[in-house]
Design a protein around this motif. Structure first.
Motif, PDB file in Angstrom:
ATOM      1  N   VAL A  96      15.237 -40.634  55.682  1.00 18.69           N
ATOM      2  CA  VAL A  96      14.841 -39.605  56.642  1.00 18.69           C
ATOM      3  C   VAL A  96      13.941 -38.567  55.981  1.00 18.69           C
ATOM      4  CG1 VAL A  96      15.751 -37.719  58.054  1.00 18.69           C
ATOM      5  CG2 VAL A  96      16.798 -39.969  58.178  1.00 18.69           C
ATOM      6  N   TYR A  97      14.262 -38.183  54.769  1.00 16.90           N
ATOM      7  CA  TYR A  97      13.443 -37.214  54.045  1.00 16.90           C
ATOM      8  C   TYR A  97      12.037 -37.764  53.816  1.00 16.90           C
ATOM      9  CZ  TYR A  97      11.699 -34.169  50.373  1.00 16.90           C
ATOM     10  OH  TYR A  97      10.926 -33.311  49.637  1.00 16.90           O
ATOM     11  N   ALA A  98      11.947 -39.018  53.401  1.00 17.87           N
ATOM     12  CA  ALA A  98      10.641 -39.627  53.130  1.00 17.87           C
ATOM     13  C   ALA A  98       9.789 -39.733  54.392  1.00 17.87           C
ATOM     14  CB  ALA A  98      10.830 -41.015  52.518  1.00 17.87           C
ATOM     15  N   LEU A  99      10.424 -39.848  55.544  1.00 14.70           N
ATOM     16  CA  LEU A  99       9.701 -39.987  56.814  1.00 14.70           C
ATOM     17  C   LEU A  99       9.568 -38.660  57.567  1.00 14.70           C
ATOM     18  CD1 LEU A  99      11.356 -43.313  58.007  1.00 14.70           C
ATOM     19  CD2 LEU A  99       9.083 -43.013  57.023  1.00 14.70           C
ATOM     20  N   ASN A 100       9.933 -37.560  56.915  1.00 11.39           N
ATOM     21  CA  ASN A 100       9.886 -36.220  57.523  1.00 11.39           C
ATOM     22  C   ASN A 100      10.753 -36.103  58.768  1.00 11.39           C
ATOM     23  OD1 ASN A 100       8.068 -35.177  55.611  1.00 11.39           O
ATOM     24  ND2 ASN A 100       6.352 -36.091  56.711  1.00 11.39           N
ATOM     25  N   GLY A 101      11.848 -36.846  58.795  1.00 12.57           N
ATOM     26  CA  GLY A 101      12.765 -36.803  59.928  1.00 12.57           C
ATOM     27  C   GLY A 101      13.899 -35.839  59.689  1.00 12.57           C
ATOM     28  N   GLN A 102      14.987 -36.057  60.424  1.00  9.39           N
ATOM     29  CA  GLN A 102      16.164 -35.196  60.306  1.00  9.39           C
ATOM     30  C   GLN A 102      17.420 -36.049  60.285  1.00  9.39           C
ATOM     31  OE1 GLN A 102      16.457 -32.235  63.383  1.00  9.39           O
ATOM     32  NE2 GLN A 102      14.284 -31.804  63.361  1.00  9.39           N
ATOM     33  N   ILE A 103      18.441 -35.552  59.609  1.00  6.84           N
ATOM     34  CA  ILE A 103      19.773 -36.154  59.678  1.00  6.84           C
ATOM     35  C   ILE A 103      20.734 -35.032  60.009  1.00  6.84           C
ATOM     36  CG2 ILE A 103      20.197 -35.942  57.196  1.00  6.84           C
ATOM     37  CD1 ILE A 103      21.791 -38.614  57.440  1.00  6.84           C
ATOM     38  N   GLN A 104      21.640 -35.308  60.954  1.00  5.32           N
ATOM     39  CA  GLN A 104      22.545 -34.266  61.408  1.00  5.32           C
ATOM     40  C   GLN A 104      23.927 -34.879  61.634  1.00  5.32           C
ATOM     41  OE1 GLN A 104      21.526 -32.504  65.232  1.00  5.32           O
ATOM     42  NE2 GLN A 104      22.074 -30.507  64.432  1.00  5.32           N
ATOM     43  N   LYS A 105      24.946 -34.176  61.198  1.00  3.49           N
ATOM     44  CA  LYS A 105      26.310 -34.636  61.403  1.00  3.49           C
ATOM     45  C   LYS A 105      26.730 -34.291  62.827  1.00  3.49           C
ATOM     46  CE  LYS A 105      30.891 -34.338  59.440  1.00  3.49           C
ATOM     47  NZ  LYS A 105      31.715 -33.736  58.410  1.00  3.49           N
ATOM     48  N   LEU A 106      27.197 -35.291  63.562  1.00  2.00           N
ATOM     49  CA  LEU A 106      27.635 -35.074  64.933  1.00  2.00           C
ATOM     50  C   LEU A 106      29.140 -34.879  65.028  1.00  2.00           C
ATOM     51  CD1 LEU A 106      25.519 -37.757  66.824  1.00  2.00           C
ATOM     52  CD2 LEU A 106      25.011 -35.335  66.489  1.00  2.00           C
ATOM     53  N   GLY A 107      29.868 -35.475  64.118  1.00  2.00           N
ATOM     54  CA  GLY A 107      31.320 -35.399  64.118  1.00  2.00           C
ATOM     55  C   GLY A 107      31.830 -36.068  62.867  1.00  2.00           C
ATOM     56  N   THR A 108      33.141 -36.244  62.796  1.00  2.00           N
ATOM     57  CA  THR A 108      33.722 -36.897  61.637  1.00  2.00           C
ATOM     58  C   THR A 108      33.190 -38.316  61.545  1.00  2.00           C
ATOM     59  OG1 THR A 108      35.713 -35.599  61.945  1.00  2.00           O
ATOM     60  CG2 THR A 108      35.895 -37.515  60.524  1.00  2.00           C
ATOM     61  N   GLU A 109      32.508 -38.602  60.473  1.00  2.00           N
ATOM     62  CA  GLU A 109      31.970 -39.928  60.176  1.00  2.00           C
ATOM     63  C   GLU A 109      30.920 -40.415  61.171  1.00  2.00           C
ATOM     64  OE1 GLU A 109      35.148 -42.658  59.293  1.00  2.00           O
ATOM     65  OE2 GLU A 109      36.382 -41.031  58.539  1.00  2.00           O
ATOM     66  N   THR A 110      30.269 -39.506  61.884  1.00  2.00           N
ATOM     67  CA  THR A 110      29.215 -39.858  62.831  1.00  2.00           C
ATOM     68  C   THR A 110      27.993 -38.987  62.552  1.00  2.00           C
ATOM     69  OG1 THR A 110      30.894 -40.385  64.477  1.00  2.00           O
ATOM     70  CG2 THR A 110      28.640 -40.165  65.264  1.00  2.00           C
ATOM     71  N   PHE A 111      26.827 -39.651  62.390  1.00  2.00           N
ATOM     72  CA  PHE A 111      25.600 -38.955  62.026  1.00  2.00           C
ATOM     73  C   PHE A 111      24.457 -39.377  62.940  1.00  2.00           C
ATOM     74  CE2 PHE A 111      28.296 -38.984  58.383  1.00  2.00           C
ATOM     75  CZ  PHE A 111      28.096 -37.752  57.773  1.00  2.00           C
ATOM     76  N   LEU A 112      23.511 -38.471  63.143  1.00  2.00           N
ATOM     77  CA  LEU A 112      22.298 -38.739  63.911  1.00  2.00           C
ATOM     78  C   LEU A 112      21.112 -38.672  62.955  1.00  2.00           C
ATOM     79  CD1 LEU A 112      20.635 -39.056  66.554  1.00  2.00           C
ATOM     80  CD2 LEU A 112      20.693 -36.567  66.737  1.00  2.00           C
ATOM     81  N   CYS A 113      20.334 -39.749  62.906  1.00  2.00           N
ATOM     82  CA  CYS A 113      19.118 -39.788  62.095  1.00  2.00           C
ATOM     83  C   CYS A 113      17.936 -39.931  63.040  1.00  2.00           C
ATOM     84  CB  CYS A 113      19.147 -40.975  61.135  1.00  2.00           C
ATOM     85  SG  CYS A 113      20.507 -40.926  59.971  1.00  2.00           S
ATOM     86  N   THR A 114      16.951 -39.049  62.894  1.00  2.00           N
ATOM     87  CA  THR A 114      15.805 -39.080  63.785  1.00  2.00           C
ATOM     88  C   THR A 114      14.507 -39.092  62.991  1.00  2.00           C
ATOM     89  OG1 THR A 114      15.812 -36.669  63.959  1.00  2.00           O
ATOM     90  CG2 THR A 114      16.999 -37.878  65.666  1.00  2.00           C
ATOM     91  N   PRO A 115      13.481 -39.774  63.515  1.00  2.00           N
ATOM     92  CA  PRO A 115      12.166 -39.743  62.872  1.00  2.00           C
ATOM     93  C   PRO A 115      11.465 -38.418  63.164  1.00  2.00           C
ATOM     94  CG  PRO A 115      12.097 -41.082  64.849  1.00  2.00           C
ATOM     95  CD  PRO A 115      13.521 -40.654  64.669  1.00  2.00           C
ATOM     96  N   ASP A 116      10.269 -38.253  62.615  1.00  2.00           N
ATOM     97  CA  ASP A 116       9.547 -36.978  62.760  1.00  2.00           C
ATOM     98  C   ASP A 116       9.083 -36.687  64.182  1.00  2.00           C
ATOM     99  OD1 ASP A 116       7.618 -38.945  62.819  1.00  2.00           O
ATOM    100  OD2 ASP A 116       6.204 -37.851  61.575  1.00  2.00           O
ATOM    101  N   ASN A 117       9.034 -37.689  65.070  1.00  2.00           N
ATOM    102  CA  ASN A 117       8.574 -37.435  66.435  1.00  2.00           C
ATOM    103  C   ASN A 117       9.691 -36.941  67.351  1.00  2.00           C
ATOM    104  OD1 ASN A 117       9.835 -40.004  66.420  1.00  2.00           O
ATOM    105  ND2 ASN A 117       8.735 -40.608  68.255  1.00  2.00           N
ATOM    106  N   VAL A 118      10.904 -36.789  66.820  1.00  2.00           N
ATOM    107  CA  VAL A 118      12.042 -36.302  67.600  1.00  2.00           C
ATOM    108  C   VAL A 118      12.501 -34.982  67.010  1.00  2.00           C
ATOM    109  CG1 VAL A 118      14.420 -36.760  68.308  1.00  2.00           C
ATOM    110  CG2 VAL A 118      12.773 -38.644  68.172  1.00  2.00           C
TER     111      VAL A 118
END
Length: 138
Positions: A96-118
């Motif tokens: 995600v860092y290399a693609l200028n995206g984002q990673i966000q924790k949604l809950g216990t053991e659940t994550f959201l990874c998004t590209p730079d267009n989101v």
């Protein structure tokens, strides 16, 4: 074949086009240039959300490929051993860092990874007890 169709056939590229309505307050020249929209570009604007529940670390590359293809991914890591889950999160963080995206924790053991267009805004409060998360190491 009419003259219009003959001329049109000279310039066809195989792409599909569709006419759209343009407001009346736009000047005539601008209106005519804005009434044709490339359907291929409209299809590119379609976004897709992928839900993943990996069972092994080897699935991390497949998840990263989704992000590289500009798709958002929700990852549920509950089926993994703790060490493998941490390795996947490390791998996804780098991707995600290399693609200028984002990673966000949604809950216990659940994550959201998004590209730079989101763009992700807001947050979800964590209602799980701190003791459970501390024991798991999140």
């Amino acid at each position: 074949m009419s003259l219009k169709n003959k001329i049109k056939s000279l310039f066809e590229t195989g792409e599909e086009y569709v006419e759209v309505d343009v407001p009346d307050n736009v000047e005539r020249d601008e209106r005519e240039s804005q009434t044709v929209v490339n359907l291929t570009r409209l299809q590119e604007a379609t976004t897709k959300m992928i839900l993943c529940e990996p069972r092994t670390y080897s699935e991390a590359q497949e998840i990263a490929d989704h992000i590289r293809n500009r798709r958002s991914v929700v990852i549920n890591l509950q089926q993994l051993e703790h060490e493998q889950a941490l390795r996947i999160i490390d791998f996804m963080s780098g991707t995600v860092y290399a693609l200028n995206g984002q990673i966000q924790k949604l809950g216990t053991e659940t994550f959201l990874c998004t590209p730079d267009n989101v763009d992700v805004s807001g947050s979800i409060s964590d209602t799980v007890s701190e003791e459970v998360e501390f024991n798991r190491g999140w």
